[in-house]
Design an enzyme around this catalytic site. Sequence first.
Site, mmCIF file in Angstrom:
data_model
loop_
_atom_site.group_PDB
_atom_site.id
_atom_site.type_symbol
_atom_site.label_atom_id
_atom_site.label_comp_id
_atom_site.label_asym_id
_atom_site.label_seq_id
_atom_site.Cartn_x
_atom_site.Cartn_y
_atom_site.Cartn_z
ATOM 1 N N GLY A 19 -32.540 29.992 2.301
ATOM 2 C CA GLY A 19 -33.489 29.112 2.995
ATOM 3 C C GLY A 19 -34.179 28.208 1.982
ATOM 4 N N GLY A 21 -36.784 28.641 0.007
ATOM 5 C CA GLY A 21 -37.123 29.231 -1.287
ATOM 6 C C GLY A 21 -35.893 29.568 -2.106
ATOM 7 N N GLU A 176 -45.520 20.823 18.810
ATOM 8 C CA GLU A 176 -44.339 19.962 18.771
ATOM 9 C C GLU A 176 -43.439 20.224 19.981
ATOM 10 O OE1 GLU A 176 -44.259 19.301 13.937
ATOM 11 O OE2 GLU A 176 -42.827 20.685 14.791
#
Length: 437
Positions: A19, A21, A176
Site C-alpha cells: 500500500g 507505506g 465524499e
Amino acid sequence: MKNQLNNQNIPHVVIVGGGFGGLRAAKRLAKAPVRITLLDRNNYHLFQPLLYQVATAGVSPTDVAYPLRSIFRKQKNLEFRLAEVAGIDLDRRTLNTTNGRLEYDQLILAVGGETNYFGMESLSANSFGLKGLDDASRIRDHLLHLFEQAALVSDPQARQALLTIVVAGGGPTGVELAGAISELIRLVLAKDFPNQDFSQARVLLLEATDRLLAMLPTGLGEATVKALKKKKVEVRFGATVDSYEGQVVKLRGGEIIPTHTLIWAAGIRSAAMVDSLGLPQAAQKRIKVEPTLQVSGHPEVYVIGDAAYLEDENKAPLGMVAPVAMQQGEHAADNIVRKLRGEAQTAFQYHDPGVMATIGRNQAVAWLGPLQLQGFFAWLAWLVVHILQLIGFRNRLLVLINWAWDYFFYDRAVRLITGSGKKQPRPKLERGQLQKP
Ligand SMILES: Cc1cc2nc3c(=O)[nH]c(=O)nc-3n(C[C@H](O)[C@H](O)[C@H](O)COP(=O)(O)OP(=O)(O)OC[C@H]3O[C@@H](n4cnc5c(N)ncnc54)[C@H](O)[C@@H]3O)c2cc1C
C-alpha cells in the site's frame, strides 16, 4: 540481479503490504545493499482515496489500482510475492504465509487498516464497508440495481425503502460518498430513467457527534454541511446507529429508517492480523511503536502507516492517512540503512501537507497550512493532487478523461452492474409490490 537476490549474506528485508507505506519503503531501499521481498495478498497497489468514485460509477476499478510487479519491474534488489501473511513468529523472525514460510532479518509491517464495526455483528453482516476494490464494485452494483428495482415497484413504502440510501460516518469517506451518491441519482440516473420520478430518493448522512470532518477547522466543517445540503443530502447529527438487519436502520433513541442500503464509513482499525502478534496495541487496535517506528523489544521490526500508533509532539495520535504512511515508509527504510551502517536510529517527524475532502461537483474543502479553501478552488486543488498521486500515466489519463467527460456531460461512465464485487443479497420484492407491465 539474481545474484543479489540469492546472496544469503546480504540482509533480507521483508515488507508486508504494497500500500502507500510499503510502496514508499520498497522504493527508498532501491539502492540499499539489501535484498527485499515485498509481500501482498493482492497483486496490485490500490489508491484508496478514489474508491468512492468506483462505488459511484465515476471511474473503473482498473483505473485506481496498479500491478505491483509492474511498479517494481526495474528494481533489481526486490522480489514480489503474492501471499497473505497469517502470522509472525517474532522470536524466530519467520512469517507464516499462504505461500509458505519466510525468514527475515529486518521486517517492515505495512498491512494497513480495515473497516471497524465495533463488534456490531448486524452491521458487519448487512452493511457495506468501503476498503477494497470488491467493496467499491459491490456498492456500485447495489446502487444501480436498487434503481432498476425501484422502476418496477409501485408500492410507495417499498419504493421509498429502495430509494433511501444511508451513509454512516461524517469523516472524509462518508462526506465524499454521500455527495457523490446524491449527484449520481439527481444528475445521471434521473436522465437514465426518463419515465421515473426519483424525487423521493433520499441520501442521509448520519454522524454521531455534532460536526462533519472533525479534523478540519469548524468553519470548513460548516461549509461542508451547507454544500451537502445544496446537493440534497440530509445531514443528521447526534445520530448513532444501533443495528441494521438489512431492512431498517435502528438509531439509538428508537428511530428507525427503512432502507436496503447502509454504507458504514464510521470506523476504521488496523488490519486484524496484527491482533495475533501479542504486541501492545492502542486506539483503533494499532500497534504502539517507538518514535523510531520500531517495536519495543524487537528492534528488527518496524510497523508503519495505518497499522502503527504513534503520537505527535502534542500527544495527538498521527492520523490514518496516506501521507503519514508514505513518510513513515521512507523513514523506516532510512532507519534500516542507518542500522546497516552502524549509525543510530532517528525519530520519525511528520510533515503535514494538509487535509482536503471533496463534496462533489465544484465543491471541496481544503486546509493547507495557513490556507483554508472551500468551493471551486478547493475542488480544483483536490483534482490536481489526486491526479498527480495516481500511479501510472495510463491511470492518470483515464481518470482525467473520465472526470472531464462527467463534468461536461453530467455523466458517469461506469454505470455497469457486473457482479464483480463479493455477493450481497439483493432486496427481495413481494409480488404485490411490483408494477403491472
Ligand atoms: C475509502 C478510503 C478513502 C481514503 N481517502 C483518503 C484520502 O483522501 N487521503 C488520505 O490521505 N488518506 C485516505 N485514506 C486513508 C489511506 O488510504 C490510508 O491511510 C493508507 O492507505 C494507509 O497506508 P498503509 O500503507 O498503512 O496501508 P494500505 O495502503 O491500506 O496498504 C496495506 C496493504 O497491505 C496488504 N495487506 C494487508 N494485510 C495483509 C496480509 N495479512 N498479508 C499480505 N498483505 C496484506 C493490503 O492488500 C494492502 O495492499 C482513505 C482510505 C479509504 C479506505
